[in-house]
Design an enzyme around this catalytic site. Structure first.
Site, PDB file in Angstrom:
ATOM      1  N   ASN A   7       0.871  -1.178   0.000  1.00  0.00           N
ATOM      2  CA  ASN A   7       0.000   0.000   0.000  1.00  0.00           C
ATOM      3  C   ASN A   7       0.911   1.232   0.000  1.00  0.00           C
ATOM      4  O   ASN A   7       1.461   1.605   1.043  1.00  0.00           O
ATOM      5  CB  ASN A   7      -0.896  -0.027   1.246  1.00  0.00           C
ATOM      6  CG  ASN A   7      -1.874   1.126   1.264  1.00  0.00           C
ATOM      7  OD1 ASN A   7      -1.809   2.031   0.425  1.00  0.00           O
ATOM      8  ND2 ASN A   7      -2.785   1.095   2.213  1.00  0.00           N
ATOM      9  N   LYS A  14       3.460   0.803   2.983  1.00  0.00           N
ATOM     10  CA  LYS A  14       3.129  -0.226   3.963  1.00  0.00           C
ATOM     11  C   LYS A  14       3.227  -1.574   3.271  1.00  0.00           C
ATOM     12  O   LYS A  14       2.808  -1.691   2.113  1.00  0.00           O
ATOM     13  CB  LYS A  14       1.675  -0.006   4.403  1.00  0.00           C
ATOM     14  CG  LYS A  14       1.426  -0.113   5.885  1.00  0.00           C
ATOM     15  CD  LYS A  14       0.050   0.427   6.208  1.00  0.00           C
ATOM     16  CE  LYS A  14      -0.858  -0.684   6.702  1.00  0.00           C
ATOM     17  NZ  LYS A  14      -2.208  -0.206   7.000  1.00  0.00           N
ATOM     18  N   ARG A  88      -2.282  -2.050  -3.669  1.00  0.00           N
ATOM     19  CA  ARG A  88      -3.522  -1.313  -3.509  1.00  0.00           C
ATOM     20  C   ARG A  88      -3.494  -0.138  -4.481  1.00  0.00           C
ATOM     21  O   ARG A  88      -2.506   0.595  -4.546  1.00  0.00           O
ATOM     22  CB  ARG A  88      -3.624  -0.768  -2.092  1.00  0.00           C
ATOM     23  CG  ARG A  88      -4.826   0.121  -1.920  1.00  0.00           C
ATOM     24  CD  ARG A  88      -4.769   0.874  -0.626  1.00  0.00           C
ATOM     25  NE  ARG A  88      -5.982   1.654  -0.466  1.00  0.00           N
ATOM     26  CZ  ARG A  88      -6.033   2.782   0.203  1.00  0.00           C
ATOM     27  NH1 ARG A  88      -4.971   3.265   0.788  1.00  0.00           N
ATOM     28  NH2 ARG A  88      -7.163   3.419   0.309  1.00  0.00           N
ATOM     29  N   HIS A 203     -17.515   0.522   7.688  1.00  0.00           N
ATOM     30  CA  HIS A 203     -16.064   0.674   7.865  1.00  0.00           C
ATOM     31  C   HIS A 203     -15.854   2.037   8.523  1.00  0.00           C
ATOM     32  O   HIS A 203     -15.971   3.073   7.870  1.00  0.00           O
ATOM     33  CB  HIS A 203     -15.364   0.600   6.499  1.00  0.00           C
ATOM     34  CG  HIS A 203     -13.876   0.820   6.574  1.00  0.00           C
ATOM     35  ND1 HIS A 203     -12.959  -0.199   6.424  1.00  0.00           N
ATOM     36  CD2 HIS A 203     -13.148   1.937   6.801  1.00  0.00           C
ATOM     37  CE1 HIS A 203     -11.733   0.290   6.552  1.00  0.00           C
ATOM     38  NE2 HIS A 203     -11.820   1.578   6.770  1.00  0.00           N
ATOM     39  N   LEU A 204     -15.619   2.031   9.834  1.00  0.00           N
ATOM     40  CA  LEU A 204     -15.499   3.293  10.566  1.00  0.00           C
ATOM     41  C   LEU A 204     -14.068   3.457  11.067  1.00  0.00           C
ATOM     42  O   LEU A 204     -13.707   2.971  12.140  1.00  0.00           O
ATOM     43  CB  LEU A 204     -16.483   3.318  11.751  1.00  0.00           C
ATOM     44  CG  LEU A 204     -17.953   2.976  11.439  1.00  0.00           C
ATOM     45  CD1 LEU A 204     -18.796   3.021  12.710  1.00  0.00           C
ATOM     46  CD2 LEU A 204     -18.529   3.917  10.383  1.00  0.00           C
ATOM     47  N   GLY A 207     -11.003   7.522   8.002  1.00  0.00           N
ATOM     48  CA  GLY A 207     -11.990   7.722   6.946  1.00  0.00           C
ATOM     49  C   GLY A 207     -13.070   6.680   7.183  1.00  0.00           C
ATOM     50  O   GLY A 207     -12.782   5.630   7.746  1.00  0.00           O
ATOM     51  N   ARG A 236     -12.491  14.901   7.620  1.00  0.00           N
ATOM     52  CA  ARG A 236     -13.321  15.261   6.465  1.00  0.00           C
ATOM     53  C   ARG A 236     -14.761  15.511   6.917  1.00  0.00           C
ATOM     54  O   ARG A 236     -15.273  14.825   7.789  1.00  0.00           O
ATOM     55  CB  ARG A 236     -13.327  14.142   5.428  1.00  0.00           C
ATOM     56  CG  ARG A 236     -11.969  13.825   4.865  1.00  0.00           C
ATOM     57  CD  ARG A 236     -12.117  12.809   3.729  1.00  0.00           C
ATOM     58  NE  ARG A 236     -10.860  12.144   3.491  1.00  0.00           N
ATOM     59  CZ  ARG A 236     -10.712  10.827   3.451  1.00  0.00           C
ATOM     60  NH1 ARG A 236     -11.743  10.015   3.631  1.00  0.00           N
ATOM     61  NH2 ARG A 236      -9.535  10.303   3.229  1.00  0.00           N
ATOM     62  N   ASP A 278      -8.854  12.226  16.339  1.00  0.00           N
ATOM     63  CA  ASP A 278      -8.810  10.850  16.833  1.00  0.00           C
ATOM     64  C   ASP A 278     -10.001  10.586  17.745  1.00  0.00           C
ATOM     65  O   ASP A 278     -10.209  11.317  18.719  1.00  0.00           O
ATOM     66  CB  ASP A 278      -7.490  10.637  17.586  1.00  0.00           C
ATOM     67  CG  ASP A 278      -7.230   9.175  17.852  1.00  0.00           C
ATOM     68  OD1 ASP A 278      -8.052   8.533  18.539  1.00  0.00           O
ATOM     69  OD2 ASP A 278      -6.199   8.678  17.376  1.00  0.00           O
ATOM     70  N   GLU A 329     -14.225  -1.302  15.283  1.00  0.00           N
ATOM     71  CA  GLU A 329     -13.745  -2.472  16.006  1.00  0.00           C
ATOM     72  C   GLU A 329     -13.514  -2.185  17.482  1.00  0.00           C
ATOM     73  O   GLU A 329     -13.523  -3.100  18.303  1.00  0.00           O
ATOM     74  CB  GLU A 329     -12.415  -2.961  15.388  1.00  0.00           C
ATOM     75  CG  GLU A 329     -12.599  -3.589  14.029  1.00  0.00           C
ATOM     76  CD  GLU A 329     -11.282  -3.794  13.279  1.00  0.00           C
ATOM     77  OE1 GLU A 329     -10.246  -4.001  13.935  1.00  0.00           O
ATOM     78  OE2 GLU A 329     -11.300  -3.745  12.039  1.00  0.00           O
ATOM     79  N   ASN A 330     -13.265  -0.917  17.799  1.00  0.00           N
ATOM     80  CA  ASN A 330     -12.789  -0.615  19.159  1.00  0.00           C
ATOM     81  C   ASN A 330     -13.676   0.267  20.019  1.00  0.00           C
ATOM     82  O   ASN A 330     -13.521   0.267  21.235  1.00  0.00           O
ATOM     83  CB  ASN A 330     -11.412   0.051  19.071  1.00  0.00           C
ATOM     84  CG  ASN A 330     -10.365  -0.899  18.554  1.00  0.00           C
ATOM     85  OD1 ASN A 330     -10.080  -1.905  19.186  1.00  0.00           O
ATOM     86  ND2 ASN A 330      -9.814  -0.602  17.392  1.00  0.00           N
ATOM     87  N   GLU A 379      -7.613  -5.662   4.943  1.00  0.00           N
ATOM     88  CA  GLU A 379      -7.472  -5.331   3.528  1.00  0.00           C
ATOM     89  C   GLU A 379      -6.220  -5.965   2.931  1.00  0.00           C
ATOM     90  O   GLU A 379      -6.194  -6.341   1.768  1.00  0.00           O
ATOM     91  CB  GLU A 379      -7.425  -3.802   3.362  1.00  0.00           C
ATOM     92  CG  GLU A 379      -8.777  -3.157   3.665  1.00  0.00           C
ATOM     93  CD  GLU A 379      -8.679  -1.688   4.011  1.00  0.00           C
ATOM     94  OE1 GLU A 379      -8.373  -1.380   5.179  1.00  0.00           O
ATOM     95  OE2 GLU A 379      -8.906  -0.851   3.134  1.00  0.00           O
TER      96      GLU A 379
HETATM   97  P1  ADP Z   1      -7.325   4.632   8.885  1.00  0.00           P
HETATM   98  O1  ADP Z   1      -6.857   3.266   8.451  1.00  0.00           O
HETATM   99  O2  ADP Z   1      -8.419   5.202   8.049  1.00  0.00           O
HETATM  100  O3  ADP Z   1      -6.248   5.597   9.222  1.00  0.00           O
HETATM  101  P2  ADP Z   1      -8.179   3.251  11.297  1.00  0.00           P
HETATM  102  O4  ADP Z   1      -9.051   2.176  10.799  1.00  0.00           O
HETATM  103  O5  ADP Z   1      -6.841   2.918  11.831  1.00  0.00           O
HETATM  104  O6  ADP Z   1      -8.081   4.432  10.249  1.00  0.00           O
HETATM  105  O7  ADP Z   1      -9.009   4.023  12.436  1.00  0.00           O
HETATM  106  C1  ADP Z   1      -8.513   5.123  13.121  1.00  0.00           C
HETATM  107  C2  ADP Z   1      -9.555   5.542  14.135  1.00  0.00           C
HETATM  108  O8  ADP Z   1      -9.839   4.429  14.998  1.00  0.00           O
HETATM  109  C3  ADP Z   1      -9.104   6.683  15.018  1.00  0.00           C
HETATM  110  O9  ADP Z   1     -10.156   7.622  15.173  1.00  0.00           O
HETATM  111  C4  ADP Z   1      -8.844   5.992  16.335  1.00  0.00           C
HETATM  112  O10 ADP Z   1      -9.094   6.820  17.410  1.00  0.00           O
HETATM  113  C5  ADP Z   1      -9.850   4.865  16.311  1.00  0.00           C
HETATM  114  N1  ADP Z   1      -9.454   3.851  17.269  1.00  0.00           N
HETATM  115  C6  ADP Z   1      -8.412   3.020  17.221  1.00  0.00           C
HETATM  116  N2  ADP Z   1      -8.343   2.297  18.366  1.00  0.00           N
HETATM  117  C7  ADP Z   1      -9.356   2.699  19.151  1.00  0.00           C
HETATM  118  C8  ADP Z   1      -9.835   2.351  20.452  1.00  0.00           C
HETATM  119  N3  ADP Z   1      -9.212   1.417  21.174  1.00  0.00           N
HETATM  120  N4  ADP Z   1     -10.936   2.982  20.929  1.00  0.00           N
HETATM  121  C9  ADP Z   1     -11.565   3.906  20.207  1.00  0.00           C
HETATM  122  N5  ADP Z   1     -11.169   4.287  18.967  1.00  0.00           N
HETATM  123  C10 ADP Z   1     -10.083   3.688  18.456  1.00  0.00           C
END
Ligand code: ADP
Length: 392
Positions: A7, A14, A88, A203-204, A207, A236, A278, A329-330, A379
């Protein structure tokens, strides 16, 4: 077969190397700040993480170090062992609905899409060319972010603008994060274990995008002509009324580029809460009763809920909804508040089950009309699978 998933961004690269078809990750890493000062890379191999500061003048330098690491760590003993490389590629225009082997013609097409993805496609091409020089014998494939969404119908991908903007200039909805939505779709199909299914994939991440899927095919998605459309994101804005742009230019004296930059890089979570892009910082702020962080969270939840509700109706009920990427996921509180806002659909979040991070789980109660899941996306493994399948 040893397969690399790449990527390449404008200043980063990456990578993951897998033994396929076992999907065993052998080594992974990230090159950062390519072409700028203080460049470095980090590698994960044999359970260890190594970071090195090196001069990376261009992507070819990154590839040179990557190859050195593969050899020094005995991942490969010669470059001929790298049989396939999957790249990618952000934009495949309306031509590529699936992964393809990159030929000179495909490379020309990817270049012809530069106006559609001026930041991403040129960086992807830099990555492809750097590897072509160093590993000329590998089968090289392009995995397009837009490909999965090519199944949308005209009524779903067209904007209500002069039709010639579409025919002459390719103005339409493309959708992005397709590789992730496809991964989630495949996994949900396995879980649901049926051929006829309707799902909504969320997909949150930094982005974010949401897709409506019927029987494995994308019916609609929240991103648009560019990744700026749809839900509120890290920096965004997501969907806005376009007339805000000339109005803000007039009020502030800013140029078009400056206002576009504000919408891309200074909006979303960062713009509304004023602290950070974040979601963890937004959550910390909420816990300290910061009113703008609370507002950011509410706006984010609302934007996601609107799309899910819209797609639920468009699909006519759904078999499952899944959440993925960093936030999906988190973030327990984001998922909880989204699902509680969807109670009109008979969705019942189970607070204990929802208290999960970074692993696959069902998060709704047995009586929920629609089961909802956390599915960690991957991905990179999708890129490796496609590269393996085409090389094989
Ligand atoms: P990208 O690949 O688009 O850069 P990611 O899928 O890595 O994004 O997601 C980044 C977002 O996920 C950030 O807003 C980050 O705060 C959130 N995130 C990652 N880990 C956690 C967590 N443990 N709790 C809450 N949000 C999280």
């Amino acid at each position: 077969m040893k397969v690399l998933a790449i990527n390449a961004g404008s200043s980063s690269l990456k990578f993951q190397m897998y033994e396929m078809p076992e999907e065993k990750e052998l080594i992974s890493g990230l090159f950062e700040r390519i072409g700028i000062k203080d460049s470095c890379y980090s590698i994960k191999v044999n359970g260890q993480k190594i970071k090195k500061e090196v001069v990376l003048s261009n992507h070819e330098d990154a590839v040179k170090y990557l190859i050195e690491e593969l050899l020094n760590n005995n991942i490969v003993s010669s470059l001929d062992e790298i049989e396939a490389i999957g790249h990618r590629v952000v934009h495949g225009g309306d031509k590529y609905a699936e992964t393809v082997v990159i030929t000179d013609e495909v490379l020309k097409d990817i270049e012809s899409f530069y106006p559609l993805a001026p930041l991403h496609n040129p960086a992807n091409v830099l990555g492809i060319k750097a590897f072509q020089k160093s590993v000329p014998n590998a089968v090289v494939v392009g995995v397009f972010d837009t490909a999965f969404h090519q199944t949308m119908e005209e009524k779903d991908f067209l904007y209500g603008v002069p039709y010639e903007w579409y025919t002459d200039y390719k103005v339409r909805k493309y959708g992005f994060h397709g590789t992730s939505h496809k991964f989630l779709t495949n996994r949900m199909k396995e879980i649901l274990n049926k051929e006829d299914y309707k799902i909504i994939t969320c997909h949150l991440g930094n982005g974010g995008s949401i897709s409506a899927i019927r029987n494995g095919k994308c019916v609609d998605t929240s991103m648009g002509f560019t990744p700026n459309a749809g839900i509120l994101m890290g920096t965004r804005s997501g969907d806005i009324d376009f007339t805000i742009i000339p109005y803000v230019m007039e009020q502030t004296g800013k140029s078009l580029d400056e206002v576009i930059n504000d919408l891309n890089k200074k909006s979303g979570f960062l713009g509304v809460c004023g602290i950070s892009s974040d979601s963890r910082d937004v959550e910390d702020g909420m816990n300290q009763n910061d009113p703008r962080c609370i507002l950011t969270h509410k706006m984010f939840v609302k934007s996601v809920v609107n799309y899910i509700a819209n797609y639920y109706v468009a699909l006519g009920e759904v078999d499952a909804i899944c959440f993925s990427a960093g936030i999906g996921e988190n973030s327990v509180v984001v998922r909880k508040d989204i699902l509680e806002s969807l109670s009109a659909l008979g969705i019942e979040v189970d607070e204990d089950l929802n208290n999960v991070r970074g692993k696959e789980a069902v998060i709704t109660s047995a009586s929920s009309k629609v089961p909802c899941y956390v599915i960690p996306t991957d991905e990179e493994v999708m890129i490796a699978r496609d590269a393996y399948n085409l090389a094989k």
